[in-house]
Motif scaffolding. Structure first.
Motif, PDB file in Angstrom:
ATOM      1  N   SER A 173      34.572  71.441  18.163  1.00  0.00           N
ATOM      2  CA  SER A 173      35.739  70.844  18.812  1.00  0.00           C
ATOM      3  C   SER A 173      35.339  69.698  19.728  1.00  0.00           C
ATOM      4  CB  SER A 173      36.490  71.914  19.611  1.00  0.00           C
ATOM      5  OG  SER A 173      37.571  71.356  20.325  1.00  0.00           O
ATOM      6  N   GLU A 205      36.910  61.112  18.261  1.00  0.00           N
ATOM      7  CA  GLU A 205      38.252  60.566  18.480  1.00  0.00           C
ATOM      8  C   GLU A 205      38.300  59.661  19.702  1.00  0.00           C
ATOM      9  OE1 GLU A 205      42.837  62.162  19.333  1.00  0.00           O
ATOM     10  OE2 GLU A 205      41.162  63.573  19.167  1.00  0.00           O
ATOM     11  N   MET A 206      37.722  60.098  20.791  1.00  0.00           N
ATOM     12  CA  MET A 206      37.745  59.326  22.025  1.00  0.00           C
ATOM     13  C   MET A 206      36.984  58.013  21.877  1.00  0.00           C
ATOM     14  SD  MET A 206      36.520  60.635  25.800  1.00  0.00           S
ATOM     15  CE  MET A 206      37.528  62.097  25.623  1.00  0.00           C
ATOM     16  N   MET A 228      44.308  62.955  26.665  1.00  0.00           N
ATOM     17  CA  MET A 228      43.472  62.069  25.854  1.00  0.00           C
ATOM     18  C   MET A 228      43.896  60.612  26.020  1.00  0.00           C
ATOM     19  SD  MET A 228      40.985  61.551  23.740  1.00  0.00           S
ATOM     20  CE  MET A 228      40.550  63.140  23.031  1.00  0.00           C
ATOM     21  N   THR A 280      36.363  65.739  19.402  1.00  0.00           N
ATOM     22  CA  THR A 280      36.916  65.024  20.554  1.00  0.00           C
ATOM     23  C   THR A 280      36.086  63.795  20.884  1.00  0.00           C
ATOM     24  OG1 THR A 280      37.810  67.080  21.477  1.00  0.00           O
ATOM     25  CG2 THR A 280      37.542  65.238  22.987  1.00  0.00           C
ATOM     26  N   GLU A 281      34.767  63.936  20.801  1.00  0.00           N
ATOM     27  CA  GLU A 281      33.868  62.808  21.050  1.00  0.00           C
ATOM     28  C   GLU A 281      34.143  61.664  20.084  1.00  0.00           C
ATOM     29  OE1 GLU A 281      31.585  60.925  23.098  1.00  0.00           O
ATOM     30  OE2 GLU A 281      30.631  62.891  23.303  1.00  0.00           O
ATOM     31  N   THR A 307      40.723  72.382  26.033  1.00  0.00           N
ATOM     32  CA  THR A 307      39.513  71.622  25.698  1.00  0.00           C
ATOM     33  C   THR A 307      39.878  70.255  25.127  1.00  0.00           C
ATOM     34  OG1 THR A 307      39.451  72.613  23.484  1.00  0.00           O
ATOM     35  CG2 THR A 307      38.208  73.717  25.235  1.00  0.00           C
ATOM     36  N   ARG A 308      41.060  69.734  25.484  1.00  0.00           N
ATOM     37  CA  ARG A 308      41.571  68.515  24.848  1.00  0.00           C
ATOM     38  C   ARG A 308      40.677  67.311  25.097  1.00  0.00           C
ATOM     39  NH1 ARG A 308      42.477  65.576  21.705  1.00  0.00           N
ATOM     40  NH2 ARG A 308      44.356  64.469  21.078  1.00  0.00           N
ATOM     41  N   THR A 309      40.056  67.218  26.251  1.00  0.00           N
ATOM     42  CA  THR A 309      39.204  66.074  26.558  1.00  0.00           C
ATOM     43  C   THR A 309      37.754  66.486  26.806  1.00  0.00           C
ATOM     44  OG1 THR A 309      39.840  66.223  28.896  1.00  0.00           O
ATOM     45  CG2 THR A 309      41.098  64.705  27.502  1.00  0.00           C
ATOM     46  N   THR A 310      37.360  67.647  26.285  1.00  0.00           N
ATOM     47  CA  THR A 310      35.976  68.096  26.429  1.00  0.00           C
ATOM     48  C   THR A 310      35.134  67.473  25.332  1.00  0.00           C
ATOM     49  OG1 THR A 310      36.671  70.209  27.405  1.00  0.00           O
ATOM     50  CG2 THR A 310      34.440  70.087  26.502  1.00  0.00           C
ATOM     51  N   ASN A 311      34.376  66.436  25.664  1.00  0.00           N
ATOM     52  CA  ASN A 311      33.478  65.819  24.690  1.00  0.00           C
ATOM     53  C   ASN A 311      32.102  66.457  24.809  1.00  0.00           C
ATOM     54  OD1 ASN A 311      32.731  64.740  27.130  1.00  0.00           O
ATOM     55  ND2 ASN A 311      32.562  62.644  26.383  1.00  0.00           N
TER      56      ASN A 311
END
Length: 310
Positions: free
Chosen positions: A81, A88-89, A169, A85-86, A254-258
């Motif tokens: 996950s 995508e960001m 995000m 996220t990494e 965990t939406r912004t957990t890179n």
């Protein structure tokens, strides 16, 4: 002597001897040692810790487990996950920063009153520390009560919105784009200013309009600069931690957990040194592989451009 090679006199006179070459390198030795101690020594310890099971809240729990930590990394749903996220960001931030950097660079490439002031204002976000940027946007811009964005939107009847909580995000990406657009702009501006004025003048004489000139002349010339900006921006943005820590602490959920923030959670919140070290080694190895491939592609593009120009 028969079979011996005769060297030109000038080459013998100018060729440095081995002791002379080493004397030239001696002044660089302190800097090299400092870099080794600061960067490589901690990484060596990280690799060693990654083969151990060690939790700081359980004294005496340190023992050798081999590759078990690495096996847990690749079967960890939270790691996958964080990896998504990494990606995508990074992709969103680099794409939007470059999309804004190109028109701003084209604007600064033209002469107009106050261009120096505009250039300074547009570059200033890149000079602000990431921690300050995250705190500034969270408290001054996006705060639902005192934020400037909510205040402006209230003129149009939009109710106050906690952007950081509802759109975490988008909030983080907005700050990253705001911070890295000047970087992309400077790279593209360097490409624009290296363009031949004779070619542009010839295009205008032939009747080409602004869009045609940009599409067929300027954009192909900027290709290597665009790729360089995307490559360097992605390498730096992969390591994003400060903005996430100051704005969302990895949440909601965990939406912004890179990856860097997930390593921080395992090391300093879960106190699992072994697992965090294995995560760090995998992250560094993946970053090196991606950067090496991207650099090879970039060097190929630059080499091909230089050969065609020659």
């Amino acid at each position: 002597m028969a079979g011996s090679a005769t060297l030109p006199v000038g080459a013998v006179a100018t060729a440095p001897t081995a002791p002379t070459a080493w004397r030239c390198r001696w002044p660089l030795l302190p800097a090299l040692l400092y870099m080794v101690v600061v960067t490589q020594a901690p990484f060596v310890f990280t690799v060693l810790y990654s083969f151990q099971s060690w939790n700081l809240v359980r004294p005496g729990s340190e023992h050798w487990v081999g590759l078990a930590n690495y096996a847990n990394v690749f079967t960890d749903n939270a790691f996958r996950s964080a990896l998504l996220t990494e990606i995508e960001m990074t992709v969103l931030a680099v794409a939007f920063a470059m999309a804004l950097g190109v028109p701003l660079a084209m604007l600064l490439d033209r002469r107009f009153p106050g261009r120096g002031v505009a250039r300074t204002l547009l570059i200033s976000p890149f000079l602000i520390m990431p921690t300050v940027s995250g705190l500034l946007w969270k408290t001054t811009m996006l705060d639902p009560v005192y934020g400037i964005v909510s205040y402006v939107l209230s003129w149009f009847g939009v109710p106050a919105t906690d952007f950081v909580s509802r759109f975490p995000m988008a909030s983080v990406v907005t700050v990253l784009v705001w911070q890295w657009t000047p970087f992309m702009m400077l790279i593209v501006l360097a490409g624009l200013q290296s363009q031949s004025g004779d070619v542009l003048e010839a295009a205008r004489v032939d009747g080409a309009g602004p869009w045609t000139t940009f599409r067929w002349i300027t954009l192909p010339h900027l290709r290597r600069y665009l790729e360089l900006g995307v490559l360097l921006g992605a390498i730096y943005l992969v390591n994003t931690f400060d903005v996430i820590y100051m704005m969302t602490q990895g949440g909601p959920g965990t939406r912004t957990t890179n990856l860097p923030y997930y390593v921080y959670q395992r090391a300093f919140l879960g106190f699992d040194v072994g697992q965090a070290s294995a995560l760090g080694v995998v992250t560094v190895a993946g970053t090196i592989v991606v950067a090496a491939v991207a650099l090879r592609l970039l060097f190929t593009v630059f080499s091909g451009t230089e050969r065609s120009a020659g």
